[in-house]
Design a protein around this motif. Sequence first.
Motif, PDB file in Angstrom:
ATOM      1  N   PHE A  42      13.551 -11.928  -4.187  1.00 10.75           N
ATOM      2  CA  PHE A  42      14.466 -12.844  -3.510  1.00 10.75           C
ATOM      3  C   PHE A  42      13.850 -13.603  -2.338  1.00 10.75           C
ATOM      4  N   ASP A  43      12.705 -13.163  -1.829  1.00 14.88           N
ATOM      5  CA  ASP A  43      12.208 -13.742  -0.580  1.00 14.88           C
ATOM      6  C   ASP A  43      11.114 -14.800  -0.735  1.00 14.88           C
ATOM      7  N   GLY A  44      10.909 -15.276  -1.944  1.00 10.31           N
ATOM      8  CA  GLY A  44       9.926 -16.332  -2.153  1.00 10.31           C
ATOM      9  C   GLY A  44       8.502 -15.849  -2.392  1.00 10.31           C
ATOM     10  N   THR A  45       8.306 -14.559  -2.529  1.00 14.66           N
ATOM     11  CA  THR A  45       6.972 -14.026  -2.827  1.00 14.66           C
ATOM     12  C   THR A  45       6.496 -14.583  -4.162  1.00 14.66           C
ATOM     13  N   GLU A  46       5.252 -15.053  -4.169  1.00 16.98           N
ATOM     14  CA  GLU A  46       4.691 -15.669  -5.379  1.00 16.98           C
ATOM     15  C   GLU A  46       3.661 -14.799  -6.078  1.00 16.98           C
ATOM     16  N   GLY A  47       3.284 -13.695  -5.470  1.00 15.57           N
ATOM     17  CA  GLY A  47       2.329 -12.782  -6.078  1.00 15.57           C
ATOM     18  C   GLY A  47       2.310 -11.474  -5.323  1.00 15.57           C
ATOM     19  N   ILE A  48       2.067 -10.385  -6.051  1.00 18.13           N
ATOM     20  CA  ILE A  48       2.025  -9.055  -5.457  1.00 18.13           C
ATOM     21  C   ILE A  48       0.689  -8.405  -5.760  1.00 18.13           C
ATOM     22  N   VAL A  49       0.106  -7.800  -4.737  1.00 19.32           N
ATOM     23  CA  VAL A  49      -1.044  -6.910  -4.879  1.00 19.32           C
ATOM     24  C   VAL A  49      -0.524  -5.535  -4.495  1.00 19.32           C
ATOM     25  N   ILE A  50      -0.735  -4.545  -5.348  1.00 22.52           N
ATOM     26  CA  ILE A  50      -0.226  -3.210  -5.045  1.00 22.52           C
ATOM     27  C   ILE A  50      -1.284  -2.148  -5.271  1.00 22.52           C
ATOM     28  N   ASN A  51      -1.430  -1.290  -4.268  1.00 20.72           N
ATOM     29  CA  ASN A  51      -2.195  -0.061  -4.411  1.00 20.72           C
ATOM     30  C   ASN A  51      -1.166   1.056  -4.313  1.00 20.72           C
ATOM     31  N   PRO A  52      -0.686   1.546  -5.447  1.00 18.86           N
ATOM     32  CA  PRO A  52       0.376   2.545  -5.416  1.00 18.86           C
ATOM     33  C   PRO A  52      -0.084   3.934  -4.972  1.00 18.86           C
ATOM     34  N   GLY A 107      -5.199 -20.298   3.475  1.00 19.79           N
ATOM     35  CA  GLY A 107      -3.921 -20.936   3.782  1.00 19.79           C
ATOM     36  C   GLY A 107      -2.731 -20.209   3.191  1.00 19.79           C
ATOM     37  N   CYS A 108      -2.928 -18.972   2.791  1.00 19.87           N
ATOM     38  CA  CYS A 108      -1.841 -18.167   2.228  1.00 19.87           C
ATOM     39  C   CYS A 108      -1.079 -17.448   3.331  1.00 19.87           C
ATOM     40  N   THR A 109       0.172 -17.205   3.061  1.00 18.87           N
ATOM     41  CA  THR A 109       0.952 -16.302   3.884  1.00 18.87           C
ATOM     42  C   THR A 109       0.868 -14.949   3.203  1.00 18.87           C
ATOM     43  N   ILE A 110       0.243 -13.986   3.874  1.00 12.81           N
ATOM     44  CA  ILE A 110       0.068 -12.662   3.277  1.00 12.81           C
ATOM     45  C   ILE A 110       0.769 -11.641   4.158  1.00 12.81           C
ATOM     46  N   GLU A 111       1.722 -10.949   3.566  1.00 13.60           N
ATOM     47  CA  GLU A 111       2.414  -9.852   4.236  1.00 13.60           C
ATOM     48  C   GLU A 111       1.862  -8.547   3.673  1.00 13.60           C
ATOM     49  N   VAL A 112       1.600  -7.586   4.549  1.00 13.33           N
ATOM     50  CA  VAL A 112       1.156  -6.263   4.114  1.00 13.33           C
ATOM     51  C   VAL A 112       2.247  -5.262   4.453  1.00 13.33           C
ATOM     52  N   PHE A 113       2.595  -4.466   3.472  1.00 15.25           N
ATOM     53  CA  PHE A 113       3.621  -3.433   3.619  1.00 15.25           C
ATOM     54  C   PHE A 113       3.009  -2.113   3.183  1.00 15.25           C
ATOM     55  N   GLN A 114       3.215  -1.068   3.974  1.00 15.95           N
ATOM     56  CA  GLN A 114       2.728   0.263   3.613  1.00 15.95           C
ATOM     57  C   GLN A 114       3.848   1.264   3.771  1.00 15.95           C
ATOM     58  N   SER A 115       3.965   2.139   2.787  1.00 15.22           N
ATOM     59  CA  SER A 115       4.930   3.227   2.897  1.00 15.22           C
ATOM     60  C   SER A 115       4.430   4.435   2.134  1.00 15.22           C
ATOM     61  N   ASN A 116       4.777   5.597   2.645  1.00 16.11           N
ATOM     62  CA  ASN A 116       4.503   6.850   1.968  1.00 16.11           C
ATOM     63  C   ASN A 116       5.682   7.275   1.101  1.00 16.11           C
ATOM     64  N   HIS A 117       6.695   6.408   1.009  1.00 20.69           N
ATOM     65  CA  HIS A 117       7.939   6.754   0.318  1.00 20.69           C
ATOM     66  C   HIS A 117       8.172   5.856  -0.899  1.00 20.69           C
ATOM     67  N   GLU A 118       8.350   6.479  -2.024  1.00 21.11           N
ATOM     68  CA  GLU A 118       8.523   5.759  -3.289  1.00 21.11           C
ATOM     69  C   GLU A 118       9.692   4.781  -3.233  1.00 21.11           C
ATOM     70  N   GLY A 119      10.821   5.209  -2.734  1.00 20.48           N
ATOM     71  CA  GLY A 119      11.994   4.343  -2.693  1.00 20.48           C
ATOM     72  C   GLY A 119      11.785   3.108  -1.836  1.00 20.48           C
ATOM     73  N   ALA A 120      11.071   3.256  -0.721  1.00 23.56           N
ATOM     74  CA  ALA A 120      10.797   2.104   0.144  1.00 23.56           C
ATOM     75  C   ALA A 120       9.910   1.090  -0.578  1.00 23.56           C
ATOM     76  N   ILE A 121       8.966   1.583  -1.356  1.00 20.53           N
ATOM     77  CA  ILE A 121       8.084   0.689  -2.129  1.00 20.53           C
ATOM     78  C   ILE A 121       8.904  -0.063  -3.169  1.00 20.53           C
ATOM     79  N   ASN A 145       0.845  -1.190   0.000  1.00 23.93           N
ATOM     80  CA  ASN A 145       0.000   0.000   0.000  1.00 23.93           C
ATOM     81  C   ASN A 145       0.877   1.236   0.000  1.00 23.93           C
ATOM     82  N   GLY A 146       0.597   2.123  -0.923  1.00 20.95           N
ATOM     83  CA  GLY A 146       1.375   3.343  -1.066  1.00 20.95           C
ATOM     84  C   GLY A 146       0.896   4.474  -0.189  1.00 20.95           C
ATOM     85  N   PRO A 147       1.228   5.700  -0.584  1.00 19.08           N
ATOM     86  CA  PRO A 147       0.997   6.865   0.249  1.00 19.08           C
ATOM     87  C   PRO A 147      -0.467   7.081   0.616  1.00 19.08           C
ATOM     88  N   ASN A 148      -0.648   7.437   1.865  1.00 16.57           N
ATOM     89  CA  ASN A 148      -1.930   7.821   2.452  1.00 16.57           C
ATOM     90  C   ASN A 148      -2.899   6.668   2.683  1.00 16.57           C
TER      91      ASN A 148
END
Length: 145
Positions: free
Chosen positions: A65-75, A42-56, A7-10
């Motif tokens: 590199f970490d074995g993620t098999e799919g990405i959902v992004i709200n930029p 049965g999924c492992t779901i990690e949620v990441f939020q940042s207001n900073h482009e570089g962190a995203i 999840n992106g800014p705001n």
Amino acid sequence: MKILIINGPNLNFLGIREKNIYGTQDYDYLLQMIAKKGEETGCTIEVFQSNHEGAIIDRIQDAYFDGTEGIVINPGAYTHYSYAIHDALASVTMPKVEIHISDITNREEFRKVSVTAPACDKQIYGHGLPGYLEAVDFLLERQGK
């Protein structure tokens, strides 16, 4: 399946900002909804939020590199101008879904164009918070799970 939701800014201001557009449910509600979906599927779901482009961008690259098999992004607002996030998404090979809570096609002119969507396999918009669950379902179907 290991899924990363970005999840992106705001987005952390859900339930606070523009309730007439984004609804009254807060960010914790979204996190609980996603956690429940992970338990049900049965999924492992990690949620990441940042207001900073570089962190995203860093998190997208780490997903390679970490074995993620799919990405959902709200930029968030980066949807409309971040070619850097587009390039990061394009550089990773797992399936990706761009999600928007509101219907970006019925908003201000600048919101109607997504520069990040072409780097994704699917775009979901205007379905509110349940759009996140639809995105997870798409990734599961895509992986045959």
